[in-house]
Design a protein around this motif. Structure first.
Motif, PDB file in Angstrom:
ATOM      1  N   TYR A 251      -1.515   2.128  -8.097  1.00 13.76           N
ATOM      2  CA  TYR A 251      -2.224   3.296  -7.573  1.00 13.76           C
ATOM      3  C   TYR A 251      -2.266   4.437  -8.581  1.00 13.76           C
ATOM      4  CZ  TYR A 251      -1.101   0.585  -3.469  1.00 13.76           C
ATOM      5  OH  TYR A 251      -0.941  -0.437  -2.595  1.00 13.76           O
ATOM      6  N   ASP A 252      -2.414   4.120  -9.834  1.00 10.03           N
ATOM      7  CA  ASP A 252      -2.527   5.122 -10.902  1.00 10.03           C
ATOM      8  C   ASP A 252      -1.386   6.131 -10.861  1.00 10.03           C
ATOM      9  OD1 ASP A 252      -4.891   3.962 -11.800  1.00 10.03           O
ATOM     10  OD2 ASP A 252      -6.063   5.091 -10.331  1.00 10.03           O
ATOM     11  N   ASN A 253      -0.176   5.621 -10.766  1.00  8.15           N
ATOM     12  CA  ASN A 253       1.047   6.434 -10.707  1.00  8.15           C
ATOM     13  C   ASN A 253       1.040   7.405  -9.531  1.00  8.15           C
ATOM     14  OD1 ASN A 253       2.171   5.194 -12.957  1.00  8.15           O
ATOM     15  ND2 ASN A 253       1.117   6.588 -14.342  1.00  8.15           N
ATOM     16  N   GLY A 254       0.347   7.071  -8.475  1.00  6.20           N
ATOM     17  CA  GLY A 254       0.281   7.929  -7.299  1.00  6.20           C
ATOM     18  C   GLY A 254       1.544   7.925  -6.466  1.00  6.20           C
ATOM     19  N   LEU A 255       2.421   6.970  -6.724  1.00  2.00           N
ATOM     20  CA  LEU A 255       3.653   6.884  -5.947  1.00  2.00           C
ATOM     21  C   LEU A 255       4.855   7.462  -6.690  1.00  2.00           C
ATOM     22  CD1 LEU A 255       3.260   3.337  -4.392  1.00  2.00           C
ATOM     23  CD2 LEU A 255       2.789   5.534  -3.358  1.00  2.00           C
ATOM     24  N   LEU A 256       4.636   8.089  -7.828  1.00  2.00           N
ATOM     25  CA  LEU A 256       5.760   8.648  -8.586  1.00  2.00           C
ATOM     26  C   LEU A 256       6.488   9.736  -7.797  1.00  2.00           C
ATOM     27  CD1 LEU A 256       4.498   8.823 -12.280  1.00  2.00           C
ATOM     28  CD2 LEU A 256       6.290   7.373 -11.326  1.00  2.00           C
ATOM     29  N   ALA A 257       5.753  10.548  -7.062  1.00  2.00           N
ATOM     30  CA  ALA A 257       6.392  11.614  -6.281  1.00  2.00           C
ATOM     31  C   ALA A 257       7.263  11.031  -5.169  1.00  2.00           C
ATOM     32  CB  ALA A 257       5.334  12.539  -5.695  1.00  2.00           C
TER      33      ALA A 257
ATOM     34  N   LEU B 216      13.573   1.987  -3.615  1.00  3.39           N
ATOM     35  CA  LEU B 216      13.349   2.121  -5.055  1.00  3.39           C
ATOM     36  C   LEU B 216      13.050   0.774  -5.702  1.00  3.39           C
ATOM     37  CD1 LEU B 216      16.101   4.731  -5.944  1.00  3.39           C
ATOM     38  CD2 LEU B 216      13.637   5.104  -5.796  1.00  3.39           C
ATOM     39  N   LYS B 217      13.657  -0.281  -5.167  1.00  2.00           N
ATOM     40  CA  LYS B 217      13.396  -1.614  -5.705  1.00  2.00           C
ATOM     41  C   LYS B 217      11.990  -2.093  -5.331  1.00  2.00           C
ATOM     42  CE  LYS B 217      15.156  -6.328  -5.608  1.00  2.00           C
ATOM     43  NZ  LYS B 217      16.101  -7.239  -4.961  1.00  2.00           N
TER      44      LYS B 217
ATOM     45  N   ASP C 179       0.817  -1.205   0.000  1.00  2.00           N
ATOM     46  CA  ASP C 179       0.000   0.000   0.000  1.00  2.00           C
ATOM     47  C   ASP C 179       0.858   1.266   0.000  1.00  2.00           C
ATOM     48  OD1 ASP C 179       0.947  -0.112   2.557  1.00  2.00           O
ATOM     49  OD2 ASP C 179      -0.990  -0.091   3.535  1.00  2.00           O
ATOM     50  N   LYS C 180       0.179   2.392  -0.135  1.00  2.00           N
ATOM     51  CA  LYS C 180       0.857   3.687  -0.221  1.00  2.00           C
ATOM     52  C   LYS C 180       1.538   4.066   1.082  1.00  2.00           C
ATOM     53  CE  LYS C 180      -2.441   5.698  -3.463  1.00  2.00           C
ATOM     54  NZ  LYS C 180      -3.379   6.798  -3.676  1.00  2.00           N
ATOM     55  N   LEU C 181       0.989   3.646   2.187  1.00  2.00           N
ATOM     56  CA  LEU C 181       1.555   4.016   3.479  1.00  2.00           C
ATOM     57  C   LEU C 181       2.951   3.437   3.672  1.00  2.00           C
ATOM     58  CD1 LEU C 181      -1.545   3.739   5.813  1.00  2.00           C
ATOM     59  CD2 LEU C 181      -0.467   5.796   4.922  1.00  2.00           C
ATOM     60  N   ASP C 182       3.169   2.232   3.180  1.00  2.16           N
ATOM     61  CA  ASP C 182       4.496   1.641   3.306  1.00  2.16           C
ATOM     62  C   ASP C 182       5.525   2.390   2.470  1.00  2.16           C
ATOM     63  OD1 ASP C 182       3.615  -0.235   5.074  1.00  2.16           O
ATOM     64  OD2 ASP C 182       3.459  -1.850   3.614  1.00  2.16           O
ATOM     65  N   ALA C 183       5.117   2.843   1.292  1.00  2.00           N
ATOM     66  CA  ALA C 183       6.032   3.615   0.455  1.00  2.00           C
ATOM     67  C   ALA C 183       6.365   4.940   1.118  1.00  2.00           C
ATOM     68  CB  ALA C 183       5.416   3.847  -0.918  1.00  2.00           C
ATOM     69  N   ARG C 184       5.373   5.569   1.697  1.00  2.00           N
ATOM     70  CA  ARG C 184       5.634   6.837   2.399  1.00  2.00           C
ATOM     71  C   ARG C 184       6.462   6.609   3.652  1.00  2.00           C
ATOM     72  NH1 ARG C 184      -0.099   8.238   1.046  1.00  2.00           N
ATOM     73  NH2 ARG C 184       0.091   9.437  -0.864  1.00  2.00           N
ATOM     74  N   ALA C 185       6.257   5.490   4.323  1.00  2.00           N
ATOM     75  CA  ALA C 185       7.065   5.175   5.498  1.00  2.00           C
ATOM     76  C   ALA C 185       8.524   4.974   5.111  1.00  2.00           C
ATOM     77  CB  ALA C 185       6.522   3.930   6.191  1.00  2.00           C
ATOM     78  N   ALA C 186       8.763   4.357   3.952  1.00  2.00           N
ATOM     79  CA  ALA C 186      10.132   4.204   3.470  1.00  2.00           C
ATOM     80  C   ALA C 186      10.750   5.567   3.194  1.00  2.00           C
ATOM     81  CB  ALA C 186      10.159   3.337   2.215  1.00  2.00           C
ATOM     82  N   LEU C 187       9.970   6.473   2.597  1.00  2.00           N
ATOM     83  CA  LEU C 187      10.457   7.829   2.344  1.00  2.00           C
ATOM     84  C   LEU C 187      10.789   8.538   3.648  1.00  2.00           C
ATOM     85  CD1 LEU C 187      10.964  10.352   0.612  1.00  2.00           C
ATOM     86  CD2 LEU C 187       8.515  10.821   0.775  1.00  2.00           C
ATOM     87  N   PHE C 188       9.909   8.449   4.629  1.00  2.00           N
ATOM     88  CA  PHE C 188      10.155   9.118   5.904  1.00  2.00           C
ATOM     89  C   PHE C 188      11.348   8.498   6.638  1.00  2.00           C
ATOM     90  CE2 PHE C 188       5.452  10.302   5.887  1.00  2.00           C
ATOM     91  CZ  PHE C 188       5.721  11.489   5.224  1.00  2.00           C
ATOM     92  N   GLY C 189      11.572   7.207   6.457  1.00  2.00           N
ATOM     93  CA  GLY C 189      12.750   6.576   7.048  1.00  2.00           C
ATOM     94  C   GLY C 189      14.034   7.108   6.445  1.00  2.00           C
TER      95      GLY C 189
END
Length: 174
Positions: free
Chosen positions: A124-130, A116-117, A42-52
């Protein structure tokens, strides 16, 4: 006396029941993060990786500022400065200088490579590109800092997962 025997009997039965349960001893730790669970679905895990990754950048802020400012011509150390700062100011840094530790930058680079991997940009319709682009910017910044401070850097774009990955040949960037 009879009440004492009943309490003792109940205690023995309860302890035998507790100790005989094999499931009681089979505990799986919840705080262990496996490689396949590093990024979820999900999107939350990607954002958590960014915040880490951004949190790691905050951790090296002191090292970044000291390396940048003391190498410049406009700063100088005082007589009360610690020896590590004096070494950086004189461009004669020892191997055990905590301000010149390259491992912090490589930790950021490796965590960026993991993220990145694992991030699926098509989902998510390219919602994680940012999020993907921000992590890539952080990795580029970390490579730039290593190249500025240490002269050259091996370019690693896949995560280092084991010591066998360290034996591979990576191109050097200057």
């Amino acid at each position: 006396m009879k009440r004492y025997k009943i309490v003792l009997f109940l205690f023995l039965i309860a302890s035998a029941a507790i100790l005989s349960c094999s499931k009681l001893l089979d505990v799986t730790p919840q705080e262990v993060l496996l490689k396949e669970d590093y990024l979820g679905k999900d999107k939350l895990d990607a954002r958590a990786a960014l915040f880490g990754v951004l949190s790691q950048m905050q951790d090296i802020s002191t090292q970044y500022i000291v390396l940048g400012e003391l190498r410049g011509d406009l700063m100088d150390v005082t007589s009360e400065a610690v020896d590590e700062l004096r070494q950086i100011n004189q461009h004669n840094v020892s191997n055990n200088n905590s301000y010149a530790d390259i491992g912090n930058y490589y930790s950021i680079i490796n965590n960026c490579n993991f993220a990145l991997k694992g991030i699926d940009t098509v989902a998510y319709d390219n919602g994680l590109l940012a999020v993907f682009a921000t992590i890539m910017r952080v990795r580029t910044w970390a490579y730039l800092q290593v190249a500025i401070n240490y002269g050259s850097v091996p370019y690693i774009n896949n995560p280092i997962e084991s010591s066998a990955d360290l034996d591979k040949e990576y191109p050097l960037l200057t």
